[in-house]
Scaffold this motif. Sequence first.
Motif, PDB file in Angstrom:
ATOM      1  N   THR A 210       0.825  -1.208   0.000  1.00  0.00           N
ATOM      2  CA  THR A 210       0.000   0.000   0.000  1.00  0.00           C
ATOM      3  C   THR A 210       0.857   1.256   0.000  1.00  0.00           C
ATOM      4  OG1 THR A 210      -1.582  -1.261   1.327  1.00  0.00           O
ATOM      5  CG2 THR A 210      -1.965   1.097   1.114  1.00  0.00           C
ATOM      6  N   PRO A 211       0.831   2.044  -1.090  1.00  0.00           N
ATOM      7  CA  PRO A 211       1.693   3.224  -1.185  1.00  0.00           C
ATOM      8  C   PRO A 211       1.042   4.506  -0.663  1.00  0.00           C
ATOM      9  CG  PRO A 211       0.706   2.815  -3.308  1.00  0.00           C
ATOM     10  CD  PRO A 211       0.157   1.759  -2.368  1.00  0.00           C
ATOM     11  N   VAL A 212       0.073   4.370   0.246  1.00  0.00           N
ATOM     12  CA  VAL A 212      -0.549   5.550   0.855  1.00  0.00           C
ATOM     13  C   VAL A 212      -0.527   5.374   2.368  1.00  0.00           C
ATOM     14  CG1 VAL A 212      -2.016   6.129  -1.110  1.00  0.00           C
ATOM     15  CG2 VAL A 212      -2.864   4.546   0.621  1.00  0.00           C
ATOM     16  N   GLU A 213      -0.370   6.476   3.075  1.00  0.00           N
ATOM     17  CA  GLU A 213      -0.202   6.437   4.523  1.00  0.00           C
ATOM     18  C   GLU A 213      -1.389   5.778   5.216  1.00  0.00           C
ATOM     19  OE1 GLU A 213       2.007   6.816   7.852  1.00  0.00           O
ATOM     20  OE2 GLU A 213       2.651   7.431   5.838  1.00  0.00           O
ATOM     21  N   HIS A 266       6.080   1.427  -7.328  1.00  0.00           N
ATOM     22  CA  HIS A 266       5.714   1.228  -5.926  1.00  0.00           C
ATOM     23  C   HIS A 266       6.953   1.189  -5.038  1.00  0.00           C
ATOM     24  CE1 HIS A 266       4.314  -1.567  -2.540  1.00  0.00           C
ATOM     25  NE2 HIS A 266       3.791  -0.384  -2.309  1.00  0.00           N
ATOM     26  N   ILE A 269       7.981   4.827  -4.444  1.00  0.00           N
ATOM     27  CA  ILE A 269       7.101   5.535  -3.510  1.00  0.00           C
ATOM     28  C   ILE A 269       7.306   5.016  -2.088  1.00  0.00           C
ATOM     29  CG2 ILE A 269       4.685   5.928  -2.879  1.00  0.00           C
ATOM     30  CD1 ILE A 269       4.046   5.847  -5.883  1.00  0.00           C
ATOM     31  N   SER A 270       7.458   3.696  -1.956  1.00  0.00           N
ATOM     32  CA  SER A 270       7.645   3.109  -0.629  1.00  0.00           C
ATOM     33  C   SER A 270       8.944   3.585   0.004  1.00  0.00           C
ATOM     34  CB  SER A 270       7.624   1.580  -0.722  1.00  0.00           C
ATOM     35  OG  SER A 270       6.364   1.125  -1.163  1.00  0.00           O
ATOM     36  N   MET A 273       8.389   6.922   1.384  1.00  0.00           N
ATOM     37  CA  MET A 273       7.639   6.865   2.638  1.00  0.00           C
ATOM     38  C   MET A 273       8.505   6.361   3.786  1.00  0.00           C
ATOM     39  SD  MET A 273       4.034   5.263   1.260  1.00  0.00           S
ATOM     40  CE  MET A 273       3.268   5.288   2.881  1.00  0.00           C
TER      41      MET A 273
END
Length: 312
Positions: A210-213, A266, A269-270, A273
């Motif tokens: 999951t690439p969203v907080e 992904h 992005i990860s 994060m």
Amino acid sequence: MTQMGGSLLKQRIAYFSMEIALSNDIHTYSGGLGVLAGDTIRSSADLNIPLVAVTLISKKGYFRQELTCDGRQIEHPDPWDPSRFMQQLPEEVTVQIEGRNVHIKAWLYTVKSPIGGSVPVYFLDTDVEGNSPEDREITSFLYGGDERYRIKQEIVLGIGGVRMLEKLRIDVRKYHMNEGHSSFLALELLRKHEMNVDKVRNMCIFTTHTPVEAGHDKFSYNLVQEVLGEFIPFSVLRSLGGHDRLNMTLLALNLSNYINGVAKRHKMISEEMFPSYEIHAITNRIHSYTWTCESFKRLYDKYLPGWAHEPE
């Protein structure tokens, strides 16, 4: 695989996932995470990889969708009967939840490859005699309820799953956490191995999806204390899972020696994060035999013999 030593052949990779899609009639998945897990298991069976999988039974499913005339969604339970598809095993383990013993049993489903391999999948179930009505519901709904319900499910999956494999005398060489829901398994391994972080890290692999907080489970430490208790010293837990809240993704990142995302983008992005971690990219694939309709299977069998024997 036939060239490996006998002792290695007996050792298994334990693949933990909150959801797994194996059949339309087995309502233990909600979307892509479960579909990928199911295809990973099928491909492992094709390749004769010594894998076992662990998940929750989710007897009432995710939900059955109804749309009203004005376009609103209404969710209904989507129950199914495990006894139609799998065998309940006699073995039983317990975990501590809110200071009481919660009993767990498992159902066994075997994924069989069309070319001969197989992978056992263990579905954990708290709908067991001796549990309170509340505890019998822990494994009823996939992703159901509030944060308290979710953390209970993740205790059953992670801690209960490790204990069930031990009870079944399955010799596990590596533990693969498919998303952060099963990260509590690493805490169980820490307790088992006298808090040796390096040893546990060498036993664990983590796939983040999951690439969203908002997609990463986080629990307040007050809730963790109430539900899990001081399973390991809280100073250690905070150092591994985050200072303010227990971040299950961060816990898995800190206790795994190999981490991957599910696409090149992904991965990028990860790593933005979680900049302190090296995250590899393994692009999602599908299990072609499963997703090919019968007419095309016959066509491919005629003109491309052996196509289904090549999982790549």
